[in-house]
Design a protein around this motif. Structure first.
Motif, PDB file in Angstrom:
ATOM      1  N   ASP A  54      -8.529 -25.187  -6.955  1.00  0.00           N
ATOM      2  CA  ASP A  54      -9.950 -24.628  -7.605  1.00  0.00           C
ATOM      3  C   ASP A  54      -9.378 -25.005  -9.316  1.00  0.00           C
ATOM      4  N   ILE A  55     -10.837 -24.942  -9.652  1.00  0.00           N
ATOM      5  CA  ILE A  55     -10.704 -25.497 -11.824  1.00  0.00           C
ATOM      6  C   ILE A  55     -11.444 -24.177 -12.148  1.00  0.00           C
ATOM      7  N   ALA A  56     -11.009 -23.763 -13.439  1.00  0.00           N
ATOM      8  CA  ALA A  56     -11.544 -22.899 -14.202  1.00  0.00           C
ATOM      9  C   ALA A  56     -12.132 -23.351 -15.629  1.00  0.00           C
ATOM     10  N   HIS A  57     -12.645 -23.211 -16.279  1.00  0.00           N
ATOM     11  CA  HIS A  57     -13.229 -23.403 -17.270  1.00  0.00           C
ATOM     12  C   HIS A  57     -13.546 -22.148 -17.960  1.00  0.00           C
ATOM     13  N   LEU A  58     -12.977 -22.860 -19.129  1.00  0.00           N
ATOM     14  CA  LEU A  58     -11.865 -21.568 -20.563  1.00  0.00           C
ATOM     15  C   LEU A  58     -12.940 -21.643 -22.241  1.00  0.00           C
ATOM     16  N   ILE A  59     -14.295 -21.010 -22.514  1.00  0.00           N
ATOM     17  CA  ILE A  59     -15.198 -21.157 -24.013  1.00  0.00           C
ATOM     18  C   ILE A  59     -13.833 -21.095 -24.744  1.00  0.00           C
ATOM     19  N   PRO A  60     -13.948 -21.850 -25.518  1.00  0.00           N
ATOM     20  CA  PRO A  60     -13.115 -21.212 -27.350  1.00  0.00           C
ATOM     21  C   PRO A  60     -13.171 -20.629 -27.971  1.00  0.00           C
ATOM     22  N   GLY A  61     -12.457 -19.911 -27.827  1.00  0.00           N
ATOM     23  CA  GLY A  61     -12.095 -17.771 -29.136  1.00  0.00           C
ATOM     24  C   GLY A  61     -11.708 -16.953 -27.224  1.00  0.00           C
ATOM     25  N   PHE A  68       3.944 -21.643  -9.167  1.00  0.00           N
ATOM     26  CA  PHE A  68       2.551 -22.110  -9.528  1.00  0.00           C
ATOM     27  C   PHE A  68       1.849 -23.056 -10.286  1.00  0.00           C
ATOM     28  N   GLU A  69       1.117 -24.276 -10.037  1.00  0.00           N
ATOM     29  CA  GLU A  69       1.584 -25.285 -10.858  1.00  0.00           C
ATOM     30  C   GLU A  69      -0.893 -25.890 -10.648  1.00  0.00           C
ATOM     31  N   TYR A  70      -0.782 -25.621 -12.516  1.00  0.00           N
ATOM     32  CA  TYR A  70      -1.524 -26.134 -12.775  1.00  0.00           C
ATOM     33  C   TYR A  70      -1.559 -27.586 -14.030  1.00  0.00           C
ATOM     34  N   TYR A  71      -2.881 -28.429 -13.850  1.00  0.00           N
ATOM     35  CA  TYR A  71      -3.251 -29.271 -15.348  1.00  0.00           C
ATOM     36  C   TYR A  71      -3.825 -28.485 -16.243  1.00  0.00           C
ATOM     37  N   ALA A  72      -3.636 -28.228 -17.410  1.00  0.00           N
ATOM     38  CA  ALA A  72      -4.564 -28.011 -18.261  1.00  0.00           C
ATOM     39  C   ALA A  72      -5.078 -28.710 -19.299  1.00  0.00           C
ATOM     40  N   ALA A  79      -2.360 -18.076  -8.255  1.00  0.00           N
ATOM     41  CA  ALA A  79      -2.042 -17.173  -9.216  1.00  0.00           C
ATOM     42  C   ALA A  79      -2.968 -16.382  -9.956  1.00  0.00           C
ATOM     43  N   THR A  80      -2.709 -15.358 -11.275  1.00  0.00           N
ATOM     44  CA  THR A  80      -3.923 -14.282 -11.213  1.00  0.00           C
ATOM     45  C   THR A  80      -4.320 -14.641 -13.332  1.00  0.00           C
ATOM     46  N   LEU A  81      -5.489 -15.354 -13.017  1.00  0.00           N
ATOM     47  CA  LEU A  81      -6.036 -15.883 -14.274  1.00  0.00           C
ATOM     48  C   LEU A  81      -6.374 -14.711 -15.170  1.00  0.00           C
ATOM     49  N   VAL A  82      -5.972 -14.326 -16.310  1.00  0.00           N
ATOM     50  CA  VAL A  82      -6.701 -13.669 -17.492  1.00  0.00           C
ATOM     51  C   VAL A  82      -7.648 -14.172 -18.351  1.00  0.00           C
ATOM     52  N   VAL A  83      -8.892 -13.243 -18.090  1.00  0.00           N
ATOM     53  CA  VAL A  83      -9.719 -13.763 -19.284  1.00  0.00           C
ATOM     54  C   VAL A  83      -9.841 -12.278 -19.641  1.00  0.00           C
ATOM     55  N   GLU A  84     -10.103 -12.837 -21.060  1.00  0.00           N
ATOM     56  CA  GLU A  84      -9.951 -11.554 -21.703  1.00  0.00           C
ATOM     57  C   GLU A  84      -9.934 -10.367 -21.413  1.00  0.00           C
ATOM     58  N   ASP A  85     -10.592  -9.622 -20.535  1.00  0.00           N
ATOM     59  CA  ASP A  85     -10.077  -8.727 -19.377  1.00  0.00           C
ATOM     60  C   ASP A  85     -11.068  -8.457 -18.056  1.00  0.00           C
ATOM     61  N   GLU A  86     -11.267  -9.650 -17.585  1.00  0.00           N
ATOM     62  CA  GLU A  86     -11.982 -10.242 -16.454  1.00  0.00           C
ATOM     63  C   GLU A  86     -10.259 -10.804 -15.888  1.00  0.00           C
ATOM     64  N   HIS A 143      -8.292 -20.602 -28.992  1.00  0.00           N
ATOM     65  CA  HIS A 143      -7.662 -21.412 -29.169  1.00  0.00           C
ATOM     66  C   HIS A 143      -9.517 -21.934 -29.619  1.00  0.00           C
ATOM     67  N   HIS A 144      -9.585 -23.195 -30.251  1.00  0.00           N
ATOM     68  CA  HIS A 144     -10.588 -23.207 -31.290  1.00  0.00           C
ATOM     69  C   HIS A 144     -11.192 -24.187 -29.618  1.00  0.00           C
ATOM     70  N   GLU A 145     -10.387 -25.109 -28.996  1.00  0.00           N
ATOM     71  CA  GLU A 145     -10.810 -26.030 -27.819  1.00  0.00           C
ATOM     72  C   GLU A 145     -11.370 -25.372 -26.693  1.00  0.00           C
ATOM     73  N   TYR A 146     -12.024 -26.110 -26.238  1.00  0.00           N
ATOM     74  CA  TYR A 146     -11.999 -25.991 -24.894  1.00  0.00           C
ATOM     75  C   TYR A 146     -11.440 -25.856 -24.122  1.00  0.00           C
ATOM     76  N   GLU A 147     -11.414 -25.928 -23.238  1.00  0.00           N
ATOM     77  CA  GLU A 147     -10.574 -25.856 -21.730  1.00  0.00           C
ATOM     78  C   GLU A 147     -10.624 -25.935 -20.480  1.00  0.00           C
ATOM     79  N   ILE A 148     -10.184 -26.872 -19.381  1.00  0.00           N
ATOM     80  CA  ILE A 148     -10.011 -26.715 -18.247  1.00  0.00           C
ATOM     81  C   ILE A 148      -8.775 -26.416 -17.119  1.00  0.00           C
ATOM     82  N   PHE A 149      -8.851 -25.863 -16.333  1.00  0.00           N
ATOM     83  CA  PHE A 149      -7.290 -25.324 -15.305  1.00  0.00           C
ATOM     84  C   PHE A 149      -7.204 -25.890 -13.990  1.00  0.00           C
ATOM     85  N   ILE A 150      -6.681 -26.924 -13.882  1.00  0.00           N
ATOM     86  CA  ILE A 150      -6.887 -27.321 -12.153  1.00  0.00           C
ATOM     87  C   ILE A 150      -5.521 -27.039 -11.637  1.00  0.00           C
TER      88      ILE A 150
END
Length: 123
Positions: free
Chosen positions: A79-86, A99-103, A64-71, A51-58
């Protein structure tokens, strides 16, 4: 004034392959972001999306496993993960517990609307 909303685990909404409770609507909250409490059950995989928004997962509970593109990266409570738009992303729970997180997500339109609401309240 303080207002506390409690997570209603019994009435979560199923969306994007996981269970969640959205932050909005909440009448007393004026924020430049949106958010959701998310629960990924054992064996569940969230829907891959971007999506076009910035996002963080807390990460709040479990792992759990976070998959971003091929990573693929492990995400554990604290942990806190930062996701860039697109970027295409999804969460996989290959463990025996929830697994519980706040987006939290935001964009410039949300920020501009927040500023406008804030200025209107000052008048």
């Amino acid at each position: 004034m303080i207002e506390i909303r409690r997570l209603d685990r019994e009435n979560l909404t199923r969306a994007y392959g996981l269970d969640s409770e959205r932050l909005l609507p909440w009448d007393v909250l004026n924020a430049p972001f949106e958010g959701a409490w998310c629960v990924v059950r054992p064996g569940d995989v969230s829907t891959a999306h971007s999506h076009h928004e910035y996002e963080i997962f807390i990460a709040m509970k479990g792992r759990a496993t976070l998959v971003v593109e091929d990573e693929r990266r492990e995400l554990v409570e604290g942990d806190i993960a930062h996701l860039i738009p697109g970027t295409t992303h999804q969460v996989l729970n290959e463990h025996d517990a929830d697994f519980e997180y706040y987006a939290i997500w935001w964009d410039t339109d949300m920020s501009a609307a927040f500023v406008a609401r804030h200025e209107e309240k000052k008048r």
